[in-house]
Design an enzyme around this catalytic site. Structure first.
Site, PDB file in Angstrom:
ATOM      1  N   CYS A 129      21.068   4.643  -4.478  1.00 52.69           N
ATOM      2  CA  CYS A 129      20.853   5.047  -5.859  1.00 52.69           C
ATOM      3  C   CYS A 129      21.804   4.265  -6.758  1.00 52.69           C
ATOM      4  CB  CYS A 129      21.091   6.542  -6.051  1.00 52.69           C
ATOM      5  SG  CYS A 129      20.968   6.996  -7.796  1.00 52.69           S
ATOM      6  N   LYS A 164      17.427   4.475   3.483  1.00 53.99           N
ATOM      7  CA  LYS A 164      16.716   3.929   2.318  1.00 53.99           C
ATOM      8  C   LYS A 164      17.554   2.818   1.703  1.00 53.99           C
ATOM      9  CE  LYS A 164      14.106   5.036  -1.805  1.00 53.99           C
ATOM     10  NZ  LYS A 164      13.442   6.102  -2.568  1.00 53.99           N
ATOM     11  N   THR A 192      15.196   1.546  -6.486  1.00 47.49           N
ATOM     12  CA  THR A 192      15.006   0.860  -7.771  1.00 47.49           C
ATOM     13  C   THR A 192      15.955  -0.323  -7.926  1.00 47.49           C
ATOM     14  OG1 THR A 192      16.547   2.391  -8.795  1.00 47.49           O
ATOM     15  CG2 THR A 192      14.204   2.939  -8.929  1.00 47.49           C
ATOM     16  N   GLY A 216       8.151   1.072 -10.898  1.00 46.27           N
ATOM     17  CA  GLY A 216       6.807   0.874 -11.455  1.00 46.27           C
ATOM     18  C   GLY A 216       6.213  -0.454 -11.028  1.00 46.27           C
ATOM     19  N   GLY A 242       7.365   0.685  -4.064  1.00 43.11           N
ATOM     20  CA  GLY A 242       7.722  -0.115  -5.233  1.00 43.11           C
ATOM     21  C   GLY A 242       6.474  -0.397  -6.051  1.00 43.11           C
TER      22      GLY A 242
END
Lengths: 302, 262
Positions: A129, A164, A192, A216, A242
């Site tokens: 993160c 992750k 991200t 996105g 993703g």
């Protein structure tokens, strides 16, 4: 037509999952999606104690995607076990719990609590993160740190462990190998990509945190490339994500080497995206006479 | 299962500079709507992915059409303003109704004060229409250019008082200057508008010892309570989040002013 896939001994009815942090614990989306149809629900990251997260604004729209800096707000493991797990148990889907922490011990505390909960099929460890100052990405950007935390978690985990990975690294293959060698049962990527947006009229950062994670469709080509590189580097299965918006996007990740896929930011654009993705995968399989979905994994050719 | 639905644009016209009045007719009958709820409006431009959270201004009697009054604030609302009935762009995709809405029952039979500032005025219309109470409605505008939008609509349901910052219409100053100048007394306040106004409304309600229900806004992503993007600090640990904040999209957008730290 067989859409079943197996990751670290756990069989999923299909490869469609939810990306952590975009689907809560499924409660909010149960009004829109038949959770029984999903391969797995991957929950929002949970820590040993409640985390209040970052100040607002926490989200900003950018071209073809969005930035977020939620800061891993979560109610803590106690509430999560009392409320969210019993809710998810009502559905015929696998439960993967995403675990976050500031220190190795924070992660281990949560992993141990989850070990007593047989309904939890797998653990996904968030070491990527970009929006919290301590922990999280600090473990995910350095191969030695990643290796260390993976080993420590594997020592305490009763369920298979998915690490992750962060895309904010120079060499994703090296990170993937470090996690594999340290005992990870599977990998998920990508989290991200760190980004920034500035409101030029106000001359202010769009996010209170200044930087945020980009997600996105804008990041999909980067994610496909990284899944491909990681899949070539390791033997353990990969969950790819993703910018996935439809079945075609999902198949692209499978061909790149992912065994399963997660839908993230696109849940916000259409709350039914997970089902759209599953329908699209099945349509592709019919159209191309694919009997077993596993035949698609890593099947890209030069 | 709930879904996004297509809605035909029936009317979409500019009623003040950069303020548009849009009526849309969803393909299926709307569920029950509380005043103060909002909808997410999706755009055709695929570079603009997220829904625009816009408050519901009014619903027709048979719940087949709803009205949103919005301000052009960026590329998304600009695109919306270009929609014309009966052309290729004559529909929008919407999700909703979302959020909780104003608690009507709290004000029933009481002396209520409805306060709206600028583009926070629209949700007061459905509220004024449905609220069975004595209603003093105070609306604030920047200047005479925007002054007056929705004023006549609101006047059907209560006494309307206007404030403008430049004094060109009504009381010179903000909505609370108008409340004080007109010596409006109330048992309860409902308000929607910019944050400085809501802070002032909260302070005024505390000073008077009356409850105030305020509608908040924040940058949103999902609109359904999953992403935790749009939170407001709360004074107590919130039952859902288990921390001192609440989700504006689902726990709100309307909060009792004393609950939130704004």
């Amino acid at each position: 037509m067989n859409t079943q896939i197996t990751i670290a001994g756990v069989t999923f009815k299909n490869p469609v999952m939810t990306a952590s942090g975009t689907f809560g614990s499924g409660m909010e989306y149960a009004e829109f999606v038949d959770l029984n149809r999903l391969g797995a629900v991957v929950t929002k990251g949970v820590a040993n104690v409640p985390w209040p997260g970052n100040p607002t604004p926490r989200v900003a729209e950018v071209y073809g995607g969005m930035l977020n800096a939620i800061g891993l707000q979560n109610p803590g493991i106690d509430v999560f076990l009392e409320r969210d797990i019993p809710f998810l148990k009502q559905f015929d889907t696998k439960i993967i719990v995403n675990v976050c922490g500031r220190t190795v011990q924070d992660y281990v505390d949560v992993v141990e609590r989850l070990g007593d909960e047989p309904a939890v099929a797998m653990l996904e460890i968030n070491v990527s993160c970009p929006n919290v100052k301590e922990g999280a990405i600090a473990f995910g950007q350095n191969a030695d740190a990643l290796s260390g935390i993976t080993r420590e978690i594997k020592r305490h985990a009763r369920q298979p462990v998915i690490m992750k990975l962060s895309p904010n690294v120079t060499d994703i293959a090296k990170m993937a190998k470090a996690a594999e060698e340290a005992g990870a049962d599977a990998l998920s990527l990508i989290n991200t990509i760190t980004g920034m947006k500035i409101d030029i009229h106000k001359r202010k950062f769009a996010l209170a945190n200044r930087t945020g994670g980009l997600s996105g469709p804008a990041i999909k080509p980067i994610a496909v490339r990284m899944v491909y590189q990681a899949a070539r580097a390791v033997k353990i299965p990969i969950i790819g994500m993703g910018g996935i918006a439809n079945g075609e996007d999902a198949v692209e990740f499978l061909l790149a080497g992912a065994s399963a896929v997660s839908v993230g930011a696109m849940n916000f654009v259409d709350p039914c995206t997970t089902e759209v993705v599953l329908d699209g995968i099945e349509y592709y399989m019919r159209r191309h006479d694919v009997e077993n979905i596993s035949d698609l994994i890593g099947a890209v050719e030069d | 299962m709930k879904r996004r639905v297509s809605a035909e644009v029936i009317i979409n016209r500019e009623i003040a500079p950069a303020i548009y009045d849009m009526w849309i007719q969803p393909v299926q009958k709307l569920p029950e709507i509380n005043p103060g709820q909002f909808i997410g409006v999706f755009l055709k431009d695929k570079s603009l992915l997220l829904p625009r959270p816009l408050s519901i201004c009014e619903v027709n009697a048979d719940r087949t059409a709803l009205r949103i009054v919005y301000r052009i604030a960026g590329a998304g609302t600009h695109e919306m303003s270009l929609r014309r009935p009966n052309d290729g762009l004559g529909y929008v995709t919407v999700l909703g109704p979302l959020g909780n809405g104003f608690p009507l029952e709290k004000g029933e039979g009481k002396r209520t004060l409805l306060i709206g500032g600028g583009i926070g005025i629209p949700p007061l219309l459905e509220l004024a229409k449905r609220l069975k109470a004595e209603k003093q409605i105070v609306v604030g505008y920047q200047n005479c250019n925007t002054a007056g939008f929705l004023q006549r609509d609101l006047a059907q349901y209560g006494t309307v008082h206007v404030a403008t910052e430049d004094g060109s219409v009504g009381t010179k100053g903000n909505v609370l200057d108008a409340v004080r100048q007109k010596r409006i007394e109330a048992d309860l306040i409902y308000a929607c508008g910019p944050m400085p106004m809501l802070r002032a409304v909260k302070a005024y309600a505390q000073e008077k010892g009356i409850p105030a229900y305020i509608s908040l806004e924040e940058r949103m992503a999902c609109g359904v309570g999953a992403c935790l993007g749009c939170v407001v600090k709360t004074n107590q640990v919130h039952h859902h989040t288990n921390v001192n904040n609440a989700r504006i999209c689902t726990d709100g957008p309307v909060f009792e002013a004393d609950e939130v730290d704004i």
